[in-house]
Design a protein around this motif. Structure first.
Motif, PDB file in Angstrom:
ATOM      1  N   LYS A   3      47.938  63.495  39.595  1.00  0.00           N
ATOM      2  CA  LYS A   3      47.125  64.489  38.936  1.00  0.00           C
ATOM      3  C   LYS A   3      47.919  65.815  39.139  1.00  0.00           C
ATOM      4  N   LEU A  16      48.151  63.642  33.738  1.00  0.00           N
ATOM      5  CA  LEU A  16      48.033  62.478  34.432  1.00  0.00           C
ATOM      6  C   LEU A  16      49.360  61.947  34.495  1.00  0.00           C
ATOM      7  N   LEU A  21      50.583  53.938  32.269  1.00  0.00           N
ATOM      8  CA  LEU A  21      49.283  54.813  31.475  1.00  0.00           C
ATOM      9  C   LEU A  21      49.271  54.436  30.300  1.00  0.00           C
ATOM     10  N   GLU A  28      41.386  56.185  29.675  1.00  0.00           N
ATOM     11  CA  GLU A  28      41.302  57.655  30.009  1.00  0.00           C
ATOM     12  C   GLU A  28      40.648  58.437  28.975  1.00  0.00           C
ATOM     13  N   LYS A  31      36.856  59.112  29.381  1.00  0.00           N
ATOM     14  CA  LYS A  31      36.582  59.856  30.284  1.00  0.00           C
ATOM     15  C   LYS A  31      36.332  61.331  29.878  1.00  0.00           C
ATOM     16  N   TYR A 165      48.719  62.917  29.010  1.00  0.00           N
ATOM     17  CA  TYR A 165      49.026  61.860  29.654  1.00  0.00           C
ATOM     18  C   TYR A 165      50.388  61.450  29.583  1.00  0.00           C
TER      19      TYR A 165
END
Ligand code: GLY
Length: 353
Positions: A3, A16, A21, A28, A31, A165
Motif C-alpha cells: 500500500k 494498492l 487484485l 476493494e 471499502k 488498484y
C-alpha cells in the motif's frame, strides 16, 4: 498487498499493489464507495481479458454496473470519443455520488479521468491500470487529458482518483512491445531518483526474471512518483523531473505522427540523447550516457532514431505546451539517480538536442 498513500492537501488516496487484485475489485471498491452505480470504461483489448472479471466482481458486491468498451489506441483520447461517453453515462443515471472506473492503459485512464472531472462538474473515479506505463506513471498524480489534432494532452485537468488498484499479474497478457513501453519509464525513474534500482535492472537477466521482480519494481516506481507528486502537485517545480527524456521523446512521437516509436521508446531515445549532450557539456558525470545505452540495449529499447532532422525536432519542441515563453526547462542528470532542472534560453536548446 503493498500500500502507498498519496498524501495531498485536498486529495489523499491509496495505491494498492497486489498480484490477483483484479479478481477482487468489487471487495476493494466496497471499502471506499458506498453508492450503487459504477460505470466502467475500458478498451476492446483489455475487455477481452478483464472486462467480465471486473464487472462480475462488482456485481457480486451488489453494484449496478455499466460497461463502455472503446477502440484501443491513442486516437481514442479525442474530443469526439469524450463526447460519446457523456450520453450513455447520463442514460445510466449517473450522479456526483456515483463512481466511474478507468480499466485500461494510459489512454483509457487519461480519457476516463478527464470525463470524470468534467461530467456534472466532477464524479469520483478509480484507476485500474493494466499497462506497465499506466501502473507506474499515468494512473498516479491526477493528470487527465485528451489530445487535440495539434498535439497530445492539450485539453485536460488535474483530477485525482479516489484509489488506484494495481495488479502486476495483468502484465502477463501484455504484448512485449507494450511492456517495453513501460520499461522505458521504469528506467527513467531509476535514472532520476534511484541508483539502486538502476543497478538492479542491470543485473536482471531477461524478461522472465523481470516479471518475477515486477511487483517490487512497480512499488519502487510508485513510491518515487508519490513523493514527487506530493512535493509538487501542480507540476511547477520538482514534478518536472518526471519529464526526463520527454522533451526529445515528445518531439519524436509528434514527428512520427504517433505511429512510429511508442512513448517509452521515444523517451528512451530522449534520455540517451540529452544525456550524451549534457555529458559533453560537462554537466553530467562522464560515462553516464554509455551506461544508459547498455541498459536500453538489454531491454531492446532504442537509443537513437533514423529519419528525423534536428531542425524539425526543434520546431516540434517549440509547439510543446511545456516550452513556456522563450526559454525551456530541461531535465538533466548530474549522475545516475540524480536529476536536476536546467533552464536554457531559446537559442541554447539546440545544443542539447
Ligand atoms: N507523467 C508525468 C507526470 O505525471 O507529471
Amino acid at each position: 498487498m503493498k500500500k502507498i498513500e498519496v498524501k495531498l492537501p485536498n486529495n489523499s488516496y491509496e495505491l494498492l499493489i497486489s498480484k490477483g487484485l483484479i479478481n477482487n475489485i468489487g471487495y476493494e471498491v466496497e471499502k471506499v464507495y458506498k453508492g450503487d452505480k459504477v460505470a466502467i470504461v475500458t478498451d476492446e483489448n483489455v475487455d477481452r481479458f478483464y472486462g467480465e472479471v471486473v464487472e462480475k466482481s462488482l456485481r457480486s458486491q451488489g453494484f449496478n454496473t455499466l460497461k463502455m468498451v472503446l477502440k484501443p489506441g491513442e486516437k481514442t483520447k479525442s474530443m469526439e470519443q469524450l463526447l460519446e461517453l457523456y450520453d450513455p453515462l447520463l442514460d445510466f443515471g449517473i450522479n456526483r455520488g456515483n463512481l466511474i472506473i478507468a480499466l485500461g492503459g494510459g489512454v483509457i485512464g487519461d480519457l476516463t479521468g478527464f470525463c470524470a472531472s468534467t461530467m456534472l462538474r466532477g464524479i469520483p473515479y478509480i484507476q485500474i491500470p493494466t499497462s506497465l506505463l499506466a501502473q507506474i506513471d499515468s494512473s498516479i498524480g491526477g493528470k487527465v487529458a485528451i489530445d487535440l489534432p495539434r498535439g497530445k494532452n492539450l485539453v485536460g485537468s488535474f483530477y485525482h482518483p479516489k484509489a488506484v488498484y494495481i495488479d502486476p499479474e495483468v502484465l502477463g497478457t501484455l504484448e512485449k512491445r507494450f511492456l517495453n513501453d513501460g520499461l522505458g519509464e521504469v528506467i527513467k525513474y531509476a535514472l532520476i531518483k534511484d541508483r539502486e534500482l538502476f543497478d538492479e535492472l542491470k543485473k536482471v537477466q531477461g524478461y522472465e526474471e523481470l516479471l518475477e521482480k515486477i511487483e517490487d519494481i512497480i512499488y519502487r516506481c510508485c513510491c518515487i512518483k508519490k513523493h514527487v507528486v506530493e512535493a509538487d502537485e501542480r507540476d511547477t517545480g520538482e514534478r518536472m523531473i518526471l519529464n526526463f527524456g520527454h522533451t526529445i521523446g515528445h518531439g519524436i512521437e509528434k514527428l512520427q505522427n504517433y505511429e512510429g516509436l511508442s512513448h517509452g521508446e521515444a523517451v528512451s531515445v530522449g534520455m540517451y540523447c540529452i544525456t550524451l549532450n549534457s555529458e559533453n557539456k560537462g554537466l553530467t558525470a562522464a560515462g553516464t550516457a554509455k551506461e544508459i545505452k547498455l541498459l536500453l540495449n538489454k531491454f531492446q529499447l532504442p537509443y537513437e532514431v533514423q529519419g528525423i532532422k534536428k531542425e524539425d525536432l526543434l520546431e516540434a519542441l517549440a509547439m510543446d505546451k511545456k516550452n513556456i515563453g522563450k526559454g525551456m526547462n530541461l531535465i538533466l542528470l548530474r549522475d545516475i539517480g540524480e536529476a536536476f532542472i536546467h533552464k536554457v534560453s531559446g537559442k541554447d536548446i539546440e545544443k542539447f538536442i
